[in-house]
Design a protein around this motif. Structure first.
Motif, PDB file in Angstrom:
ATOM      1  N   LYS A   3     -18.743 145.931  50.509  1.00  0.00           N
ATOM      2  CA  LYS A   3     -17.874 147.105  50.533  1.00  0.00           C
ATOM      3  C   LYS A   3     -18.681 148.310  51.000  1.00  0.00           C
ATOM      4  CE  LYS A   3     -14.344 146.032  47.135  1.00  0.00           C
ATOM      5  NZ  LYS A   3     -14.769 144.666  46.803  1.00  0.00           N
ATOM      6  N   PRO A   7     -15.591 154.959  53.034  1.00  0.00           N
ATOM      7  CA  PRO A   7     -15.971 154.808  54.441  1.00  0.00           C
ATOM      8  C   PRO A   7     -15.640 156.039  55.275  1.00  0.00           C
ATOM      9  CG  PRO A   7     -13.999 153.523  53.950  1.00  0.00           C
ATOM     10  CD  PRO A   7     -14.530 154.011  52.637  1.00  0.00           C
TER      11      PRO A   7
ATOM     12  N   THR B  22      -4.462 141.916  59.313  1.00  0.00           N
ATOM     13  CA  THR B  22      -5.602 142.799  59.611  1.00  0.00           C
ATOM     14  C   THR B  22      -5.677 143.951  58.617  1.00  0.00           C
ATOM     15  OG1 THR B  22      -5.430 142.162  61.934  1.00  0.00           O
ATOM     16  CG2 THR B  22      -6.774 144.089  61.447  1.00  0.00           C
ATOM     17  N   ALA B  25      -7.430 142.573  55.710  1.00  0.00           N
ATOM     18  CA  ALA B  25      -8.871 142.434  55.975  1.00  0.00           C
ATOM     19  C   ALA B  25      -9.584 143.776  55.834  1.00  0.00           C
ATOM     20  CB  ALA B  25      -9.098 141.861  57.366  1.00  0.00           C
ATOM     21  N   TYR B  26      -8.989 144.836  56.366  1.00  0.00           N
ATOM     22  CA  TYR B  26      -9.588 146.176  56.230  1.00  0.00           C
ATOM     23  C   TYR B  26      -9.624 146.611  54.776  1.00  0.00           C
ATOM     24  CZ  TYR B  26     -10.456 147.582  61.041  1.00  0.00           C
ATOM     25  OH  TYR B  26     -10.995 147.694  62.294  1.00  0.00           O
ATOM     26  N   GLN B  28      -9.686 144.791  52.120  1.00  0.00           N
ATOM     27  CA  GLN B  28     -10.709 144.022  51.393  1.00  0.00           C
ATOM     28  C   GLN B  28     -12.101 144.490  51.773  1.00  0.00           C
ATOM     29  OE1 GLN B  28     -10.768 139.838  51.076  1.00  0.00           O
ATOM     30  NE2 GLN B  28      -8.601 139.633  50.553  1.00  0.00           N
ATOM     31  N   PHE B  29     -12.322 144.659  53.076  1.00  0.00           N
ATOM     32  CA  PHE B  29     -13.669 145.016  53.547  1.00  0.00           C
ATOM     33  C   PHE B  29     -14.124 146.336  52.958  1.00  0.00           C
ATOM     34  CE2 PHE B  29     -16.889 146.664  56.349  1.00  0.00           C
ATOM     35  CZ  PHE B  29     -17.651 145.560  56.653  1.00  0.00           C
ATOM     36  N   PHE B  30     -13.215 147.306  52.920  1.00  0.00           N
ATOM     37  CA  PHE B  30     -13.603 148.648  52.483  1.00  0.00           C
ATOM     38  C   PHE B  30     -13.268 148.905  51.013  1.00  0.00           C
ATOM     39  CE2 PHE B  30     -13.374 149.158  57.139  1.00  0.00           C
ATOM     40  CZ  PHE B  30     -14.634 149.681  57.348  1.00  0.00           C
ATOM     41  N   GLY B  31     -12.707 147.896  50.351  1.00  0.00           N
ATOM     42  CA  GLY B  31     -12.398 148.064  48.933  1.00  0.00           C
ATOM     43  C   GLY B  31     -11.384 149.153  48.684  1.00  0.00           C
ATOM     44  N   ILE B  32     -10.396 149.228  49.576  1.00  0.00           N
ATOM     45  CA  ILE B  32      -9.357 150.241  49.433  1.00  0.00           C
ATOM     46  C   ILE B  32      -7.988 149.573  49.414  1.00  0.00           C
ATOM     47  CG2 ILE B  32     -10.659 152.155  50.447  1.00  0.00           C
ATOM     48  CD1 ILE B  32      -9.583 151.526  53.126  1.00  0.00           C
ATOM     49  N   MET B  66     -10.502 157.529  57.119  1.00  0.00           N
ATOM     50  CA  MET B  66     -11.949 157.258  57.027  1.00  0.00           C
ATOM     51  C   MET B  66     -12.698 158.524  57.387  1.00  0.00           C
ATOM     52  SD  MET B  66     -12.304 153.419  58.394  1.00  0.00           S
ATOM     53  CE  MET B  66     -11.457 152.101  57.476  1.00  0.00           C
ATOM     54  N   GLY B  67     -12.824 159.403  56.423  1.00  0.00           N
ATOM     55  CA  GLY B  67     -13.365 160.726  56.698  1.00  0.00           C
ATOM     56  C   GLY B  67     -12.282 161.540  57.361  1.00  0.00           C
ATOM     57  N   SER B  68     -12.661 162.298  58.377  1.00  0.00           N
ATOM     58  CA  SER B  68     -11.668 163.146  59.049  1.00  0.00           C
ATOM     59  C   SER B  68     -10.927 162.373  60.133  1.00  0.00           C
ATOM     60  CB  SER B  68     -12.373 164.348  59.673  1.00  0.00           C
ATOM     61  OG  SER B  68     -13.293 163.902  60.648  1.00  0.00           O
ATOM     62  N   VAL B  69     -11.249 161.098  60.288  1.00  0.00           N
ATOM     63  CA  VAL B  69     -10.637 160.271  61.322  1.00  0.00           C
ATOM     64  C   VAL B  69      -9.736 159.224  60.680  1.00  0.00           C
ATOM     65  CG1 VAL B  69     -11.101 158.660  63.213  1.00  0.00           C
ATOM     66  CG2 VAL B  69     -12.649 160.557  62.801  1.00  0.00           C
ATOM     67  N   LEU B  71      -8.089 155.553  61.135  1.00  0.00           N
ATOM     68  CA  LEU B  71      -8.073 154.319  61.886  1.00  0.00           C
ATOM     69  C   LEU B  71      -6.620 153.824  61.853  1.00  0.00           C
ATOM     70  CD1 LEU B  71     -10.907 151.824  61.808  1.00  0.00           C
ATOM     71  CD2 LEU B  71      -8.580 150.991  61.811  1.00  0.00           C
TER      72      LEU B  71
END
Lengths: 151, 151
Positions: A3, A7, B22, B25-26, B28-32, B66-69, B71
Motif C-alpha cells: 500500500k 498516494p 480496474t 485493483a486501484y 486494493q493497491f492504494f488501500g482506499i 491522488m494529491g491535487s491530481v 486519476l
C-alpha cells in the motif's frame, strides 16, 4: 498487498525520441521557458538494474512544473532499459506515473509477492527510483521515488 | 500559438476495458475505498461531437483523488469516440492529461490554427471538455476542461 499510503502523484513520465524538439514544443505550447535537459548518471553511480541485470543505459531528462505535478520528458539511449523498450514497442507517449514513498526495499518485496515485479531501478543524487510492472492490474507502469532524509 | 497560462495538471485519464475490475485493483493497491463509477450523460445533454459528428458514445468513469491530481478511469462503450478508438488501437493505458482553462471557444480556434485539431468535445453538468490532438508535438492527447462560473 503493498500500500502506498495517502498516494500523491508527483510526476508523469513521457518517452520521447528527441528531447530538444519536444521540450521546445512544450515550452511554446505553454508559453514557458524551455528547461535544459540533464543526463542520468553513469552506471557506477546509479547502480542501475534493468530486469535484474546491470545496464549502461542512460537517458536525457527534462522537467516541467505543472502545479504540484512534474511532467518529465525522457529520451532513452540505445542501451537496454524500460525507456528504450517502451519506445521500441509503443513509440512515444506516457510511460509511467510516479509516487513518492518511504521504505523502498520493503515496498518492492511486497510488490514482488503481489506479482508486480520490479522492472528497473537506480540511484540518483539524494534518492532512488524503481519502476514496477503494474500494467496488468493498474494499466500503467508505476515509478516509486524515495528521497534520502535531509541531513 | 495557444497558451494555457500557469498550466496545472488536474487529471490523468486511463482507458480500461473493465472499470469494476480496474477500480477494485486501484482500491486494493492504494488501500482506499473503491469509488462508484458514473456514466457520462446521453447525447441530448452532452451534445457530444467526435471528429465533428454527433455520437451516441458514452463511457463509465471512476475517479481517484491522488494529491491535487485526479486519476480518471474510463471504460468506453462500442459507439465511436476517442476512448473507443484508443482502446481499439492502443489497448488499455494513459489516454490524456487534463488542464483547467477559461475561454474554450477561443482556445480551440487557436489550437486548430496551430494544427492541433479538436478530436472530441461535450458538455457536462457545470462545464465542458475538449480533447485536442496534440500527439504530434506533445506526445499525448490533452483534455481541456472549462467550468462554468459559479452562480
Amino acid at each position: 498487498m503493498a500500500k502506498i499510503e495517502s498516494p500523491v502523484i508527483t510526476q508523469i513520465g513521457i518517452i520521447v525520441r528527441d528531447i530538444e524538439q519536444t521540450s521546445e514544443a512544450y515550452a511554446q505550447f505553454f508559453g514557458i521557458e524551455k528547461p535544459k535537459w540533464m543526463r542520468t548518471d553513469p552506471l557506477e553511480q546509479t547502480e542501475m538494474r534493468y530486469k535484474g541485470q546491470p545496464s549502461e543505459a542512460r537517458a536525457k531528462l527534462a522537467f516541467f512544473d505543472m502545479g504540484s505535478v512534474q511532467l518529465e520528458l525522457i529520451e532513452p539511449d540505445e542501451h537496454p532499459s524500460t525507456w528504450r523498450e517502451f519506445l521500441d514497442t509503443h513509440g512515444e507517449g506516457v510511460h509511467h506515473i510516479a509516487f513518492q514513498i518511504n521504505g523502498m526495499k520493503k515496498m518492492l518485496n511486497l510488490l514482488e509477492e503481489g506479482n508486480m515485479p520490479l522492472i528497473q531501478k537506480g540511484e540518483y543524487t539524494g534518492g532512488r527510483y524503481a519502476y514496477v510492472d503494474t500494467l496488468k492490474d493498474l494499466k500503467v507502469i508505476l515509478e516509486l521515488l524515495e528521497n534520502d532524509p535531509k541531513l
